[in-house]
Design a protein around this motif. Sequence first.
Motif, PDB file in Angstrom:
ATOM      1  N   GLU A   1     -33.736 -58.711 -48.923  1.00  0.00           N
ATOM      2  CA  GLU A   1     -33.145 -57.401 -49.160  1.00  0.00           C
ATOM      3  C   GLU A   1     -31.643 -57.465 -48.954  1.00  0.00           C
ATOM      4  O   GLU A   1     -31.156 -58.157 -48.058  1.00  0.00           O
ATOM      5  N   CYS A   2     -30.936 -56.718 -49.798  1.00  0.00           N
ATOM      6  CA  CYS A   2     -29.485 -56.637 -49.661  1.00  0.00           C
ATOM      7  C   CYS A   2     -29.129 -55.665 -48.540  1.00  0.00           C
ATOM      8  O   CYS A   2     -29.572 -54.507 -48.547  1.00  0.00           O
ATOM      9  N   LYS A   3     -28.382 -56.139 -47.595  1.00  0.00           N
ATOM     10  CA  LYS A   3     -27.848 -55.277 -46.535  1.00  0.00           C
ATOM     11  C   LYS A   3     -26.425 -54.924 -46.944  1.00  0.00           C
ATOM     12  O   LYS A   3     -25.504 -55.710 -46.810  1.00  0.00           O
ATOM     13  N   CYS A   4     -26.305 -53.722 -47.484  1.00  0.00           N
ATOM     14  CA  CYS A   4     -25.037 -53.326 -48.101  1.00  0.00           C
ATOM     15  C   CYS A   4     -23.958 -53.080 -47.050  1.00  0.00           C
ATOM     16  O   CYS A   4     -24.229 -52.597 -45.950  1.00  0.00           O
ATOM     17  N   HIS A   5     -22.725 -53.403 -47.436  1.00  0.00           N
ATOM     18  CA  HIS A   5     -21.583 -53.075 -46.597  1.00  0.00           C
ATOM     19  C   HIS A   5     -21.382 -51.566 -46.584  1.00  0.00           C
ATOM     20  O   HIS A   5     -21.903 -50.843 -47.446  1.00  0.00           O
TER      21      HIS A   5
ATOM     22  N   GLU B   1     -24.843 -58.291 -47.794  1.00  0.00           N
ATOM     23  CA  GLU B   1     -25.365 -59.576 -47.352  1.00  0.00           C
ATOM     24  C   GLU B   1     -26.859 -59.611 -47.617  1.00  0.00           C
ATOM     25  O   GLU B   1     -27.552 -58.598 -47.494  1.00  0.00           O
ATOM     26  N   CYS B   2     -27.332 -60.777 -47.992  1.00  0.00           N
ATOM     27  CA  CYS B   2     -28.756 -60.946 -48.288  1.00  0.00           C
ATOM     28  C   CYS B   2     -29.483 -61.325 -47.000  1.00  0.00           C
ATOM     29  O   CYS B   2     -29.182 -62.351 -46.383  1.00  0.00           O
ATOM     30  N   HIS B   3     -30.448 -60.489 -46.600  1.00  0.00           N
ATOM     31  CA  HIS B   3     -31.242 -60.759 -45.408  1.00  0.00           C
ATOM     32  C   HIS B   3     -32.718 -60.575 -45.736  1.00  0.00           C
ATOM     33  O   HIS B   3     -33.168 -59.464 -46.034  1.00  0.00           O
TER      34      HIS B   3
END
Length: 751
Positions: free
Chosen positions: A524-528, A519-521
């Motif tokens: 920055e990408c907040k990876c699963h 998810e993009c936050h």
Amino acid sequence: MWKPCPFTRHAALIVYIVLEIFIHSVKGLNVCTSGSATSCEECLLIHPSCAWCAQEDFGQARTLNSRCDFSQNLQKRGCDDPFIENPRSGSSLLRSKPLSSKGSGVTQYDVIQIYPQKISLSLRPGDQTSFEVQVRPVEDYPVDLYYLMDLSLSMKDDLDTIRNLGTKLAEEMRKLTSNFRLGFGSFVDKNISPFSYTAPKYQDNPCNGYKLFPNCVPTFGFRHLLSLTDKVDRFNEEVQKQLVSRNRDAPEGGFDAILQAAVCKDYPSLALLGEKLAENNIFLIFAVTKRHYVLYKNLTALIPGTTVEILDQDSKNIIQLIVNAYNNIRSKVELSVWDHPEDLNLAFTATCQDGQPLTGLRKCADLKIGDTVSFNITVDARGCPPKGTRKGFIIRPVGFKDRLEVSVDYRCDCSCTYYTKSNSSRCNSAGTYSCGMCHCEPGYLGARCECEEGEVDHQHLSACREAEGKQVCSGRGECSCNQCLCYESEFGKIYGTFCECDDFSCARHKGILCSGHGECHCGECKCHAGYIGDNCNCSTETASCASDDGKICSGRGSCVCGRCQCTEPGAFGDTCEKCPTCPDACGTKRECIECRLFNTGRLADNQTCQRMCKDEIITVETLKTDDSNTVQCVYKTENDCVMKFTYSEHANGQSVLTALKEPECAVAPNAMTVLLAVVGSILLMGIVLLAIWKLVITIHDRREFARFQSARSRARYEMASNPVYKQSIPSHPMETDFHMHSIKSCNGGVH
């Protein structure tokens, strides 16, 4: 004593800790403080690790604080424990009678074969909880057998066979249980076309005109003839009264009769039949002839709890068939779930008599009466139903009357919402106070609803800048009442105290935001879970890198983003499993030669050998060793023989092993042959020595004789050629005789 499975709870704790470390180890990556939660309930739904601070004076300073965060973070930032909302999933016992050991006696109807009998679950979405179920098939458990017989004409000889079945069957079953009851019913088929003969002349006698058996009773569907009773003579009496009938349809009305015997309903579907049998704890035994076996065997997959046995043409083996089926039924335990809510996930782990946990299984087989088996059941909710909803489900061992009732309530609400107050003075009477926050009425803004929309004060603009010299609200919003109101965007959501964040300005992979694995936050990408990297395109999963021997990349490389990167020179393949030039190539392939060809070695277990040794193996009488593209391998067997094989890789990527059919073994010498060879060698050596001695003596004698001859010739010469020498003439005859005598004596050896 019942308790949640400690292993599962510890495993969940380990996963939780790993998740915490992972989340906090990456800069800016926090699933809870994403800025998207505006209420306590929304926070709880983000992740089961997220907690909410309902403390009124929390986060008053101008910082990028969020009331939604990990509980330990909230504590560090000044939120007191009583104000932290962080409900957890759990379970509690409601009824837990101990398991019984026997099924007979006064309390036979209170026999307990499952523990516990009733529990309650409180589930927070995404937060798993586990509980343990124990099942024990008790000894001497009551058995009711309802014998439902086909009385169509083809079963006439079988009817004659079972006329005394009740007595014999009761004798056998009482070896297994002291509480046995027997019932009896019969069926033919529906008395309508096309199942039966419906012409008027067949109404009273459907066998009319049938030469082989001209008289029989009218066709009927199902008849209940004897209720369950322990008086077996009644069973024999009812069987004695029965007469066969006749129908057209080969399968007869068996399913109709089964359902009628179970619940007295009308013509069934297979699904309805299976459901009703399970509801009434009935095991169905199909006793059919061999030619119908496959048909009914296929039906067992559609009707749980059924078995099929092959019946002799005259039903002589019916008693043994029933006893075998009963023993088979009582030797296994399988759990079934009834009224399973769609928003719940259930995972089973069976621990059977060997004590080893079997993940994903809900069945134990090969049990003895009195064995206790356990099942760990993990439950988690995928979402929240409407408020106040309570659900439940039932877990039952197939064919048992016992069951476990599970009630479920959802922990989706925060306790602080019970103190919600509209038009609160804490919100300047312009909003609703709930869980530490003011939710302002339309037209009002501010942490305490202290401002109205449209108010502009240049003094307040500095509160809307992230730093001096920065744009107001990052150029992506308007400053109103000391707060930034972020613009809407067609690309996604803009948010943050200064509108500095969005959910669309992150790295992409092949045009997909965060590779579809995150998810993009806030840029920055907040990876699963299971993915890392700036754009979350790198998998941390190593299962795809595991070779058949269980090693990562066969021990010849490293797993990077879910793919093997081979570091050993000459290694290749998806898991670096191919390496003809590696030092261990022969050793690795040797184990496959041993197990595949000779069923020996470390991998001799059949399943292990098949899993790890998939190369093609060709056996030959003579091994070619002149191919430069093959690796020559030789090893010594347990019997001190020599096994040879070659290892090569074809262009299509397939590994090929070419081996001798049998190891090369030295032939043991024959004892008699060795003895004769030794004796012969000694004799030959003696003969040779004698021959050499004889040759030496002969040469020596010839040399001496030659020397003698030479000396003799010289003597003659000297005598003939010396003019001085004259033979003496004796003056007296006696002298001559004496001289001759002396010479003879000397020649004769007398001195």
